[in-house]
Design an enzyme around this catalytic site. Structure first.
Site, mmCIF file in Angstrom:
data_model
loop_
_atom_site.group_PDB
_atom_site.id
_atom_site.type_symbol
_atom_site.label_atom_id
_atom_site.label_comp_id
_atom_site.label_asym_id
_atom_site.label_seq_id
_atom_site.Cartn_x
_atom_site.Cartn_y
_atom_site.Cartn_z
ATOM 1 N N ASP A 9 -10.980 -4.332 -3.340
ATOM 2 C CA ASP A 9 -10.545 -3.606 -2.148
ATOM 3 C C ASP A 9 -11.667 -3.613 -1.096
ATOM 4 O O ASP A 9 -11.921 -2.606 -0.431
ATOM 5 C CB ASP A 9 -10.145 -2.171 -2.509
ATOM 6 C CG ASP A 9 -9.031 -1.646 -1.611
ATOM 7 O OD1 ASP A 9 -8.646 -2.362 -0.671
ATOM 8 O OD2 ASP A 9 -8.564 -0.520 -1.851
ATOM 9 N N PHE A 57 -11.960 4.391 7.256
ATOM 10 C CA PHE A 57 -11.782 4.309 5.813
ATOM 11 C C PHE A 57 -12.400 3.007 5.301
ATOM 12 O O PHE A 57 -12.541 2.049 6.041
ATOM 13 C CB PHE A 57 -10.285 4.282 5.472
ATOM 14 C CG PHE A 57 -9.566 5.580 5.726
ATOM 15 C CD1 PHE A 57 -9.570 6.579 4.769
ATOM 16 C CD2 PHE A 57 -8.864 5.789 6.907
ATOM 17 C CE1 PHE A 57 -8.878 7.773 4.980
ATOM 18 C CE2 PHE A 57 -8.173 6.983 7.127
ATOM 19 C CZ PHE A 57 -8.185 7.976 6.166
ATOM 20 N N GLY A 58 -12.713 2.958 4.003
ATOM 21 C CA GLY A 58 -13.029 1.676 3.383
ATOM 22 C C GLY A 58 -14.413 1.565 2.818
ATOM 23 O O GLY A 58 -15.333 2.265 3.244
ATOM 24 N N HIS A 114 0.900 -1.157 0.000
ATOM 25 C CA HIS A 114 0.000 0.000 0.000
ATOM 26 C C HIS A 114 0.935 1.202 0.000
ATOM 27 O O HIS A 114 1.591 1.464 1.009
ATOM 28 C CB HIS A 114 -0.885 -0.029 1.257
ATOM 29 C CG HIS A 114 -1.527 1.270 1.613
ATOM 30 N ND1 HIS A 114 -2.644 1.733 0.982
ATOM 31 C CD2 HIS A 114 -1.200 2.201 2.542
ATOM 32 C CE1 HIS A 114 -2.986 2.912 1.508
ATOM 33 N NE2 HIS A 114 -2.131 3.211 2.459
ATOM 34 N N HIS A 172 -3.886 -0.851 -5.199
ATOM 35 C CA HIS A 172 -4.803 0.282 -5.442
ATOM 36 C C HIS A 172 -4.137 1.613 -5.801
ATOM 37 O O HIS A 172 -4.233 2.587 -5.068
ATOM 38 C CB HIS A 172 -5.837 0.465 -4.324
ATOM 39 C CG HIS A 172 -5.329 0.453 -2.908
ATOM 40 N ND1 HIS A 172 -6.066 -0.040 -1.863
ATOM 41 C CD2 HIS A 172 -4.176 0.909 -2.360
ATOM 42 C CE1 HIS A 172 -5.389 0.101 -0.750
ATOM 43 N NE2 HIS A 172 -4.256 0.668 -1.023
#
Lengths: 341, 435
Positions: free
Chosen positions: B315, B333-334, B189, B242
């Protein structure tokens, strides 16, 4: 004192207050379609003008030591402050009381409720208490809007993170208008920690909407990204930035940003960005000085400048704060009353 | 599974072998038990086997089941958000037959015992194929390498510190080098944490207006440039997860042109949304990396089209309501992505950026080849891991009807085309859309 462009219903209120009649004679149709006051960004020039006119009437009422009104009799204002505040909270408190409301303060910052985690729960609790208006401050941007979506009463944003502080911008505009007679065409400098300032953002939106030009003056580390996209001129040199300015509005520098993280030292900051007479002389000779408070004397503003009764509007800003909050509470609670059959 | 199944009337697409057969009643795919027995446009010309169950696909596409190389099933540690069971069901509903789960669970997958726990749970659930990454460093947040060799033997597919970057350059260099002994891929990441710290969305006009702390694009590109330099130094195999910025795509493109062993993926939010999705503090659009600008989005699309971006992963990062119903800065987040992966990938086809086989390759053969997985293709003798879907059917993304425990999709309400009809793993139908 300059009284700007009054509208027909304003004298009515003033007459009412001076004669001791507590319900002002206002038009049934309130030119204010919003249920909450969350930010200046959502307001039209007419709506801002209306709020300023009404605020001005309340300012006169207060200055004339007019009677306590009963527009909010049997109504409850809750001041919900997730972030410490004395000035703004007291101002809302006083505004509510002068309109006859029952006022309750909930200082969440000091209670066992932790910030953020319970904002929805808090909303549920408040709904059960049947409040009519909420004045809310929170340290996170957007938090007041989030709360407003969950409660069944009018919400006034008393400051959310670095986002907006609409009543501050309104009181600043009212103060300016009372001295300069208008906002259109003025050149206003906002100086200091623009990056983290909700006051700066709300003022930029309001002043631009009302036809004033805005400059921001700060070290580059205290200017947020893409600042010029908000339509302001950006200066890093205070003397150059103050050139031709009608209003010099200083912003508070938060203590945690002073030492090394955003600026190397208080000493250096004051030297380059603190307002003193030397820098002030670059602005227009009749330029006026403002500060949303609380001031850090000797950090962003020299004590003598702050206390200069010919130039400084800082005390009047506080006075206008109560009037503006009365107007906002008045409009929103009457709006709410009109909406609920 | 016992018995034969004849899938007829299907447009059979296998990106790995570049097969794309038009639907016909006399062609399709024949499976026997867990394996594909035969496939082709005329395999049933001589009649269908008497003992086979017939599945008429009605002209839909039959392709290898999707391989999603980046999901979080939150087990062990955060089973209230997702677990291997609910995540597997979500995958099945999304046409995904194989997933690779992130190791930043609690405890993290940094030793064989946790890896075996996940494998055992997946065996018990027995739905989609669950593969797992292990962390690069102990705890996923240190400078000590995990037992890569032992973890590799135990089945770890590749190594990544998940949503954390390996920040220490020396640690990453050692990991890249050591992993060469086991031909293991290092997945990163890429985000410089000092630059991004405190930030919650893309830095720019919108973050300034919203009063939210920003994350500049450079947080991604600084880390990518550094990592690529370390790949050059070590000769290691590196995969950037990502990728979200124009300059990030350009970094990868240049590294590939140079001949370095560098690959990357992106996720639907980065080619189908931009920062404007944050709107008025929509926490479902709070992602890491953050949604970027429209220029970045277009560059990601271009990177997918020219092959710079090898794979698309969902993701999938489920979050419960309590983690998202918060002021933006405090929210997690997410986004939940498994059940919208196919339809959003198909947007690239409907918008003319990729052909259908090219788009499918990004979610089947490409991740499978990259991670050396025994799935993601259609061929006689391989596992019968299939998805049957209608690529054109208009539908709406409705997170409330997600099978996943979490409904946090930034695509809420989006109109898309493409719907999964049936998902098959090892010859067994694990998802069948209600007719």
């Amino acid at each position: 004192m300059h009284l700007a462009e009054s509208r027909p219903y304003i004298p009515a209120l003033m007459t009412a207050s001076t004669t001791g009649i507590s319900v002002p004679n206002l038009p049934a149709e309130i030119p204010f379609p919003h249920r909450h006051l969350l930010g200046i960004q959502e307001l039209s020039p007419d709506e801002i003008g209306y709020l300023l006119d009404l605020s001005n009437a309340y300012a006169e009422h207060n200055r004339a030591r007019g009677d306590k009104l009963d527009l909010m009799r049997n109504k409850t204002l809750i001041n919900l402050f997730f972030e410490d505040s004395t000035r703004t909270r007291t101002s809302f408190e006083l505004a509510g009381m002068r309109l006859g409301a029952d006022v309750i303060n909930i200082a969440v910052a000091n209670s066992s409720i932790k910030k953020g985690e319970t904002i929805i729960d808090t909303a549920m609790t408040l709904n059960a208490m049947h409040a009519d208006a909420l004045a809310v401050r929170h340290s996170n941007a957007g938090a007041v809007k989030l709360l407003s979506e969950k409660v069944n009463c009018a919400v006034i944003n008393g400051g959310d993170g670095s986002h907006e502080h609409p009543t501050q911008a309104l009181l600043d505009a009212l103060t300016i208008r009372r001295h300069k007679g208008h906002l259109q065409g003025l050149l206003v400098a906002l100086c200091g920690d623009v990056a983290h300032s909700r006051v700066a953002r709300s003022n930029i939106y309001l002043l631009q909407t009302m036809g004033a030009r805005v400059r921001v003056i700060a070290p580059p580390t205290l200017i947020p990204p893409a600042m010029e996209r908000l339509g302001v001129e950006v200066f890093h040199d205070m003397r150059a930035g103050l050139e031709d300015c009608d209003i010099v509005m200083m912003l508070r520098l938060q203590r945690e940003r002073m030492e090394g993280s955003f600026v190397p030292s208080v000493h250096e900051y004051f030297k380059f960005y603190g307002l003193d007479y030397d820098k002030l002389q670059h602005a227009k000779p009749d330029a006026l000085i403002m500060h949303p408070g609380p001031m850090n004397r000797g950090v962003e503003i020299d004590s003598d400048v702050a206390d200069d009764i010919d130039r400084s509007l800082i005390r009047e800003q506080v006075e206008m704060g109560v009037a503006v909050r009365m107007a906002c509470l008045d409009v929103l609670t009457r709006k709410r009353q009109a909406d609920t059959p | 599974m016992s018995g034969k199944v004849a899938y007829i009337n299907a447009r059979v697409i296998d990106p790995a072998s570049r097969i794309d057969h038009a639907a016909s009643p006399s062609g399709g795919v024949l499976t026997d038990g867990t394996k594909i027995m035969a496939m082709g446009p005329d395999i049933f010309n001589g009649g269908r086997p008497d003992d086979a169950e017939i599945v008429d696909c009605g002209g839909a596409v039959l392709a290898p089941g999707l391989v999603d190389m980046r999901v979080d099933f939150c087990e062990p540690g955060a089973e209230h958000k997702e677990d291997i069971d609910s995540g597997s069901h979500a995958a099945a509903a999304g046409g995904v037959t194989a997933v690779v789960t992130l190791p930043d669970t609690d405890p993290p997958i940094d030793d064989v015992s946790v890896l075996e726990f996940v494998a055992r749970r997946a065996r018990d659930v027995k739905l989609v194929k669950v593969f797992a990454y292990a962390t690069i460093t102990r705890g996923g947040n240190s400078d000590e390498l995990v037992e890569m060799g032992l973890l590799r033997q135990a089945g770890a597919i590749a190594f990544t510190d998940g949503r954390r970057s390996v920040v220490n350059a020396k640690t990453l260099a050692r990991a890249l080098k050591y992993a060469l002994a086991f031909d293991a891929l290092i997945v990163q990441h890429a985000e410089e944490p000092n630059l991004s710290s405190g930030g919650v969305m893309q830095s720019g006009e919108l973050s300034t207006r919203l009063g939210l702390p920003g994350i500049p694009r450079e947080a991604e590109t600084i880390m990518l440039n550094r990592d690529i330099a370390l790949v050059r130094m070590t000769g290691g195999r590196y995969h950037a997860a990502h990728v979200s910025t124009a300059e990030g795509v350009a970094c990868i493109r240049a590294a590939k042109a140079e001949g370095l062993r560098v690959t990357c993926d992106t996720a639907p939010p980065y080619f189908a949304l931009n920062e404007l999705a944050v709107g008025e503090y929509r926490t479902f659009a709070k992602l890491s990396p953050p949604l970027r600008t429209e220029d970045d989005r277009q560059a990601v699309v271009a990177g997918l089209a020219d092959g710079t971006i090898d794979c698309i992963a969902s993701d999938h990062f489920p979050q419960d309501q309590e983690s998202k119903r918060l002021p933006f800065e405090l929210a997690e987040f997410g986004s939940s992505g498994l059940e919208s992966l196919l339809a959003l990938t198909l947007e690239l086809v409907h918008n003319g950026h990729l052909s259908l086989p090219e788009a499918l390759a990004k979610v089947t053969s490409a991740p499978s080849a990259l991670l050396n997985l025994p799935t993601g293709r259609l061929a006689a003798g391989t596992s019968a891991d299939l998805v049957i879907f209608d690529p054109d059917r208009p539908t709406r993304i409705e997170p409330d009807s997600f099978t996943s425990k979490s409904k946090n999709s930034p695509f809420d309400g989006r109109l898309v085309q493409g719907q999964v009809i049936r998902t098959v793993v090892d010859g067994r139908t694990i998802y069948l859309r209600d007719a």
